[in-house]
Design a protein around this motif. Structure first.
Motif, PDB file in Angstrom:
ATOM      1  N   GLU A   1     -10.113   0.120  -4.429  1.00 49.50           N
ATOM      2  CA  GLU A   1     -11.464   0.538  -3.920  1.00 49.50           C
ATOM      3  C   GLU A   1     -11.899  -0.621  -2.680  1.00 49.50           C
ATOM      4  N   CYS A   2     -11.703  -1.800  -3.090  1.00 49.01           N
ATOM      5  CA  CYS A   2     -12.153  -2.872  -2.349  1.00 49.01           C
ATOM      6  C   CYS A   2     -11.231  -3.536  -1.309  1.00 49.01           C
ATOM      7  N   GLY A   3      -9.735  -3.368  -1.483  1.00 46.71           N
ATOM      8  CA  GLY A   3      -8.708  -3.843  -0.727  1.00 46.71           C
ATOM      9  C   GLY A   3      -8.442  -5.288  -1.177  1.00 46.71           C
ATOM     10  N   ALA A   4      -7.838  -5.994  -0.120  1.00 47.19           N
ATOM     11  CA  ALA A   4      -7.073  -7.453  -0.192  1.00 47.19           C
ATOM     12  C   ALA A   4      -7.444  -8.219   0.939  1.00 47.19           C
TER      13      ALA A   4
ATOM     14  N   GLU B   1      -7.124 -10.505   4.141  1.00 48.91           N
ATOM     15  CA  GLU B   1      -6.078 -10.822   5.170  1.00 48.91           C
ATOM     16  C   GLU B   1      -4.992 -11.495   4.844  1.00 48.91           C
ATOM     17  N   GLY B   2      -3.752 -11.113   5.328  1.00 47.05           N
ATOM     18  CA  GLY B   2      -2.573 -11.688   4.868  1.00 47.05           C
ATOM     19  C   GLY B   2      -1.810 -11.424   3.521  1.00 47.05           C
ATOM     20  N   GLU B   3      -2.544 -10.679   2.812  1.00 48.41           N
ATOM     21  CA  GLU B   3      -1.948 -10.300   1.412  1.00 48.41           C
ATOM     22  C   GLU B   3      -1.925  -8.692   1.162  1.00 48.41           C
ATOM     23  N   ARG B   4      -2.377  -7.814   2.382  1.00 45.26           N
ATOM     24  CA  ARG B   4      -2.597  -6.410   2.227  1.00 45.26           C
ATOM     25  C   ARG B   4      -1.184  -5.759   1.858  1.00 45.26           C
ATOM     26  N   SER B   5      -0.091  -6.347   2.684  1.00 41.03           N
ATOM     27  CA  SER B   5       1.048  -5.503   2.750  1.00 41.03           C
ATOM     28  C   SER B   5       1.677  -5.832   1.272  1.00 41.03           C
TER      29      SER B   5
ATOM     30  N   LEU C   1      -5.405  10.050  -3.754  1.00 39.74           N
ATOM     31  CA  LEU C   1      -6.312   8.961  -4.504  1.00 39.74           C
ATOM     32  C   LEU C   1      -6.733   7.915  -3.314  1.00 39.74           C
ATOM     33  N   LEU C   2      -5.682   7.056  -2.617  1.00 40.84           N
ATOM     34  CA  LEU C   2      -6.265   6.209  -1.421  1.00 40.84           C
ATOM     35  C   LEU C   2      -7.070   6.775  -0.405  1.00 40.84           C
ATOM     36  N   ALA C   3      -6.569   7.933  -0.217  1.00 44.34           N
ATOM     37  CA  ALA C   3      -7.475   8.633   1.064  1.00 44.34           C
ATOM     38  C   ALA C   3      -8.978   8.569   0.561  1.00 44.34           C
ATOM     39  N   ARG C   4      -9.302   8.812  -0.641  1.00 45.95           N
ATOM     40  CA  ARG C   4     -10.610   8.652  -1.041  1.00 45.95           C
ATOM     41  C   ARG C   4     -11.291   7.481  -0.896  1.00 45.95           C
TER      42      ARG C   4
ATOM     43  N   ALA D   1     -12.024   2.539   3.068  1.00 41.67           N
ATOM     44  CA  ALA D   1     -12.447   0.990   2.972  1.00 41.67           C
ATOM     45  C   ALA D   1     -11.465  -0.016   1.990  1.00 41.67           C
ATOM     46  N   GLY D   2     -10.693   0.472   1.149  1.00 40.17           N
ATOM     47  CA  GLY D   2      -9.920  -0.196   0.177  1.00 40.17           C
ATOM     48  C   GLY D   2      -8.593  -0.704   0.801  1.00 40.17           C
ATOM     49  N   ILE D   3      -7.705  -0.621  -0.020  1.00 39.60           N
ATOM     50  CA  ILE D   3      -6.205  -1.190   0.375  1.00 39.60           C
ATOM     51  C   ILE D   3      -5.475  -0.192   1.260  1.00 39.60           C
ATOM     52  N   ALA D   4      -6.039   0.872   1.449  1.00 39.07           N
ATOM     53  CA  ALA D   4      -5.446   1.780   2.260  1.00 39.07           C
ATOM     54  C   ALA D   4      -6.098   1.590   4.000  1.00 39.07           C
ATOM     55  N   GLU D   5      -7.015   0.662   4.073  1.00 38.15           N
ATOM     56  CA  GLU D   5      -7.649   0.517   5.332  1.00 38.15           C
ATOM     57  C   GLU D   5      -6.770   0.162   6.498  1.00 38.15           C
TER      58      GLU D   5
END
Length: 834
Positions: free
Chosen positions: A220-223, A225-229, A252-255, A258-262
């Motif tokens: 939902e919130c992401g990671a 910068e530098g750790e996203r991959s 699930l990620l498309a919903r 702004a999270g990890i799929a950004e």
């Protein structure tokens, strides 16, 4: 242990275990489990598949009896052993067994025992078949399970609590293992076939609720910068392990754009399928990625030898555990790290030049810094951090936050406290000799011996004749020094005995070497003593121009734990609070230069001072014994010695150390007869150094304190004040006077005129007051009042100055003489006379 287990006891496959709370994963509660450790290294974990971590049965039992573990166990790997664990089959209160467990014990026909919990049984036997490790439910039992082991890399806990009525010998249980596994597998297949139809497929929302909080936050919130991959791969892999297909993960990620799929936007589907396929390949090759491997050592070091260092797992949020394990590893490995004065310190041992191209050792303590602590920690332990990309534990450096936390644990360290470092055998307080190199808990001293040092054998109870021969050896060594009187030689001998036996002495007086002329041999005498005690000439410091400067130099030597402190060529007076504390208190609180810290420092140094016409002031007069030298020639430095004492000591230093120890031990062996009275603050030193010298016919070194007291300028000023007061016609004993009245009496001028005007009636009285309270050529009333207050109540030559406090009209002072009064500093002389 029962005799049935003797064949198992004979093999070196034993380890010990301790109850420990293991943190639950994926939201599961913490659980109490048995963690295996190496029997003779309680800080290092054992491994069921690593024979290097196994020990003998005797070593395991010894560890349990010493309180370092809770029980013993044996590994079943690489052997001929098998076992059944029958869980939840026994009533611990009555001992009654469930029917299925009774059948299993009877069919196995081998040794059985009750487990630690009392609710289960363990059957142990011989086995030679292929490896088996199965944990299977028992049909018809609500909780019963059978865990089967055969030649597998697991360890079993052995209690020795033999099950009554079961066989008392080990039998081959291969056939029973095969029958049990086949029976329980068939029962499991039948139970599976009888299950009801599975429930309808759960909704994505229900499945989403099963995910961990950490995974949901990333989705939902992401990671950062530098750790996203890395985190994206992590999320896809975890969802796959939870049973999500690639299209379901994309939805699930498309919903949550702004999270990890950004990061991926319109490439989301492609990236999810790529990561899903990669995780699938890894699962086929190496198992599910969600199950992290256990951190462990590599097979060997660079040279091919086994790396037996314990492994410390570095996990975020677990700094206290990492610090605890680091300290335990340092202690278990015997790392030379100690606590002293609120810091961790390590010994620094260096070779130094000695006489005739020889070498000796110099020692000191150095505070540990983060870099040196990390260095030592990496020597005794391996640190590993879990790597998300490789999905394995990788070696890493000791974490900086854990190292800083270890350095800051003042008051919580388990590392040993050290009082000092010595390079010569010494005495313990109980009279035994400390001669084994290394740390000694009884004295908290670290003994470092030079390679060539040899201590001759010393009887446990030496005779008086042996002590007299030892005394002759020492007196012959210092025979070339021009001692003024026998008492001065006794002080020099006291310096030798004190420096050698310092480990048994909590406090010792200062030894002062005084002369009238430079070159008489004052510093050389200290060098001879230092060479016996340390193997080298004494390093020296100069007294500072101020008391504060001297204090800084002394504190530096205290922190280094120098065994010999020599204040060389003192010009004028010697005193000061720090020097008084070093020679009377076992613990000195001193401020560290450049900081506001004032830790307590244990003082194990023998303090010497040398000077020409050296004068001791204040309390140092009763903390010092003085040796006087007088060559009675104009150029004493040109004298020739029959031999060189320092070189003679270096040729056979062990003999002189043994001589000093023999004198002390012989006196104790003779019953420590009373030969002198006590001396305040130095009772132990008096019993172990002063008394043996007197017992062997030497003069009492404490008698030299009287000379120092007589030369004390402060004491002389008090005597002079009392004399003028008593003899002056206008000042009466037992009468009170203000400070101003005393100044007027002392400075009263005569009616007649001299060559320089009107003269003073008592010029010596006035000169005394000017010396102690003169300001600009006149006697200062405030300064004199402060001096009177400082000396009030002190008995000197039978006189005592009394003060009557009067804040409104000013304090009044009176002089009282008591014929029965005894100067406190003369107390030991008075008792010695008795």
């Amino acid at each position: 242990m029962p005799a049935a287990l003797a064949p198992l006891q004979a093999e070196d496959r034993w380890l010990v275990w301790r109850w420990e709370i293991v943190e639950g994963k994926n939201g599961r509660p913490n659980q109490l489990t048995k963690v295996p450790y190496i029997a003779d290294s309680p800080g290092r974990k054992a491994r069921s598949n690593d024979r290097r971590t196994w020990r003998s049965f005797e070593a395991a039992v010894a560890a349990v009896e010493a309180g370092r573990a809770h029980g013993v166990g044996a590994s079943l790997a690489d052997g001929k052993w098998g076992s059944f664990d029958l869980d939840d089959c026994r009533d611990p209160a009555t001992g009654a067994l469930e029917e299925w467990s009774e059948v299993q014990v009877a069919d196995s026909a081998s040794y059985a025992e009750v487990t630690i919990s009392g609710t289960g049984l363990r059957i142990i036997g011989l086995a030679e078949g292929s490896e088996v490790h199965r944990n299977q439910r028992v049909p018809g039992s609500p909780k019963g399970k059978i865990e089967t082991y055969r030649r597998t890399a697991r360890f079993i806990v052995v209690t020795g609590n033999h099950l009554p009525g079961s066989p008392d010998a080990l039998a081959n249980i291969d056939a029973q293992i095969d029958r049990t596994v086949a029976w329980l597998d068939e029962a499991a297949r039948e139970a599976k076939g009888q299950k009801e139809r599975p429930e309808a497929r759960r909704s994505d929302e229900d499945r989403r609720r099963d995910l961990s909080g950490e995974l949901l936050r990333l989705i939902e919130c992401g990671a950062p910068e530098g750790e996203r991959s890395e985190k994206f791969m992590y999320v896809v892999g975890w969802l796959k392990d939870y049973g999500w297909t690639a299209p379901e993960i994309v939805a699930l990620l498309a919903r949550h754009p702004a999270g990890i799929a950004e990061k991926y936007g319109d490439r989301l589907e492609v990236e999810v399928h790529r990561c899903w396929n990669k995780a699938e390949t890894k699962a086929r090759n190496g198992g599910k990625r969600r199950k992290r491997p256990t951190p462990g050592p590599s097979p060997s070091d660079e040279d091919g030898s086994p790396d037996e260092r314990p492994v410390i797992a570095v996990v975020a949020g677990q700094v206290p555990r990492v610090v605890d394990e680091t300290e335990a590893a340092l202690i278990a490995a015997g790392a030379p790290i100690y606590t002293r004065a609120g810091s961790l310190v390590r010994p620094v041992i260096e070779a130094a030049a000695a006489a005739k191209s020889g070498t000796t050792l110099t020692t000191r303590f150095k505070p540990m810094c983060p870099a040196s602590t990390s260095d030592h920690a990496a020597r005794v332990a391996r640190y590993q951090r879990f790597d998300m990309r490789s999905q394995d534990w990788m070696d890493t450096n000791p974490p900086k936050d854990a190292i800083l936390a270890l350095l800051a644990r003042d008051g919580e360290w388990r590392l040993p406290a050290v009082a000092g470092i010595v390079t010569t055998p010494t005495l313990r307080p109980d009279g035994t000799i400390l001669s084994q190199p290394g740390y000694d808990p009884a004295t908290r001293l670290l003994l470092v011996l030079p390679e060539r040092f040899r201590l001759p054998p010393i009887p446990e109870r030496p005779t008086r004749e042996a002590a007299e021969r030892a005394l002759c050896l020492l007196t012959d060594l210092i025979s070339g020094f021009p001692f003024v009187a026998p008492i001065d030689r006794a002080v020099a001998l006291s310096g030798i005995l004190t420096a050698v036996a310092r480990g048994a002495l909590s406090v010792t007086p200062l030894h002062a070497i005084n002369a009238h002329t430079p070159g008489t041999g004052k510093s050389y005498l200290v060098d001879v003593i230092s060479t016996i005690a340390t193997g080298r000439r004494s390093p020296v410091i100069a007294a500072g121009k101020t008391e504060e400067e001297t204090e800084k130099r002394l504190v530096s030597l205290l922190l280094n734990a120098d065994p010999i402190v020599s204040i060389d060529n003192v010009n004028g007076e010697l005193g000061g609070d720090t020097l008084c504390q070093m020679t009377e208190r076992p613990m000195v609180r001193a401020r560290i230069l450049g900081t506001s810290d004032a830790p307590e420092i244990e003082c194990r140094s023998t303090v010497f001072a040398t000077g020409n016409n050296l004068t001791l002031v204040g309390d140092m007069t009763r903390r010092t014994i003085t040796c006087a030298l007088d060559a009675k020639v104009e150029r004493p430095e040109l004298r020739e010695f029959a031999f060189k004492p320092v070189e003679r000591v270096l040729a056979d230093r062990g003999a002189y150390v043994a001589a000093a120890l023999t004198m002390v031990l012989a006196y104790r062996a003779a019953g420590a007869p009373t030969v002198c009275g006590p001396v305040g603050s130095y009772e132990v030193w008096s019993d172990m150094v002063r008394a043996p010298l007197i017992w062997l016919g030497e003069a009492d070194p404490v008698d030299s304190m009287e000379t120092a007291r007589a030369e004390d300028p402060e004491l002389s000023a008090i005597r002079e004040l009392f004399g003028h007061w008593r003899d002056h016609p206008l000042l009466h004993l037992n009468s009170s006077y203000s400070v101003n009245s005393i100044i007027q009496v002392a400075c009263e001028q005569a009616e007649t005129y001299g060559s320089f005007g009107r003269e003073f009636k008592t010029p010596e009285f006035r000169d005394l007051l000017l010396r102690v309270a003169g300001r600009g050529g006149v006697v200062n009333c405030n300064a004199l009042g402060l001096w009177f207050k400082a000396i009030s109540g002190r008995v000197v030559s039978g006189g005592q100055l009394h003060v009557r406090l009067d804040p409104k009209r000013g304090n009044k002072y009176s002089l009282v003489f008591n014929a029965d009064a005894v100067d406190p500093d003369d107390w030991h002389f008075a008792h010695a006379a008795e």
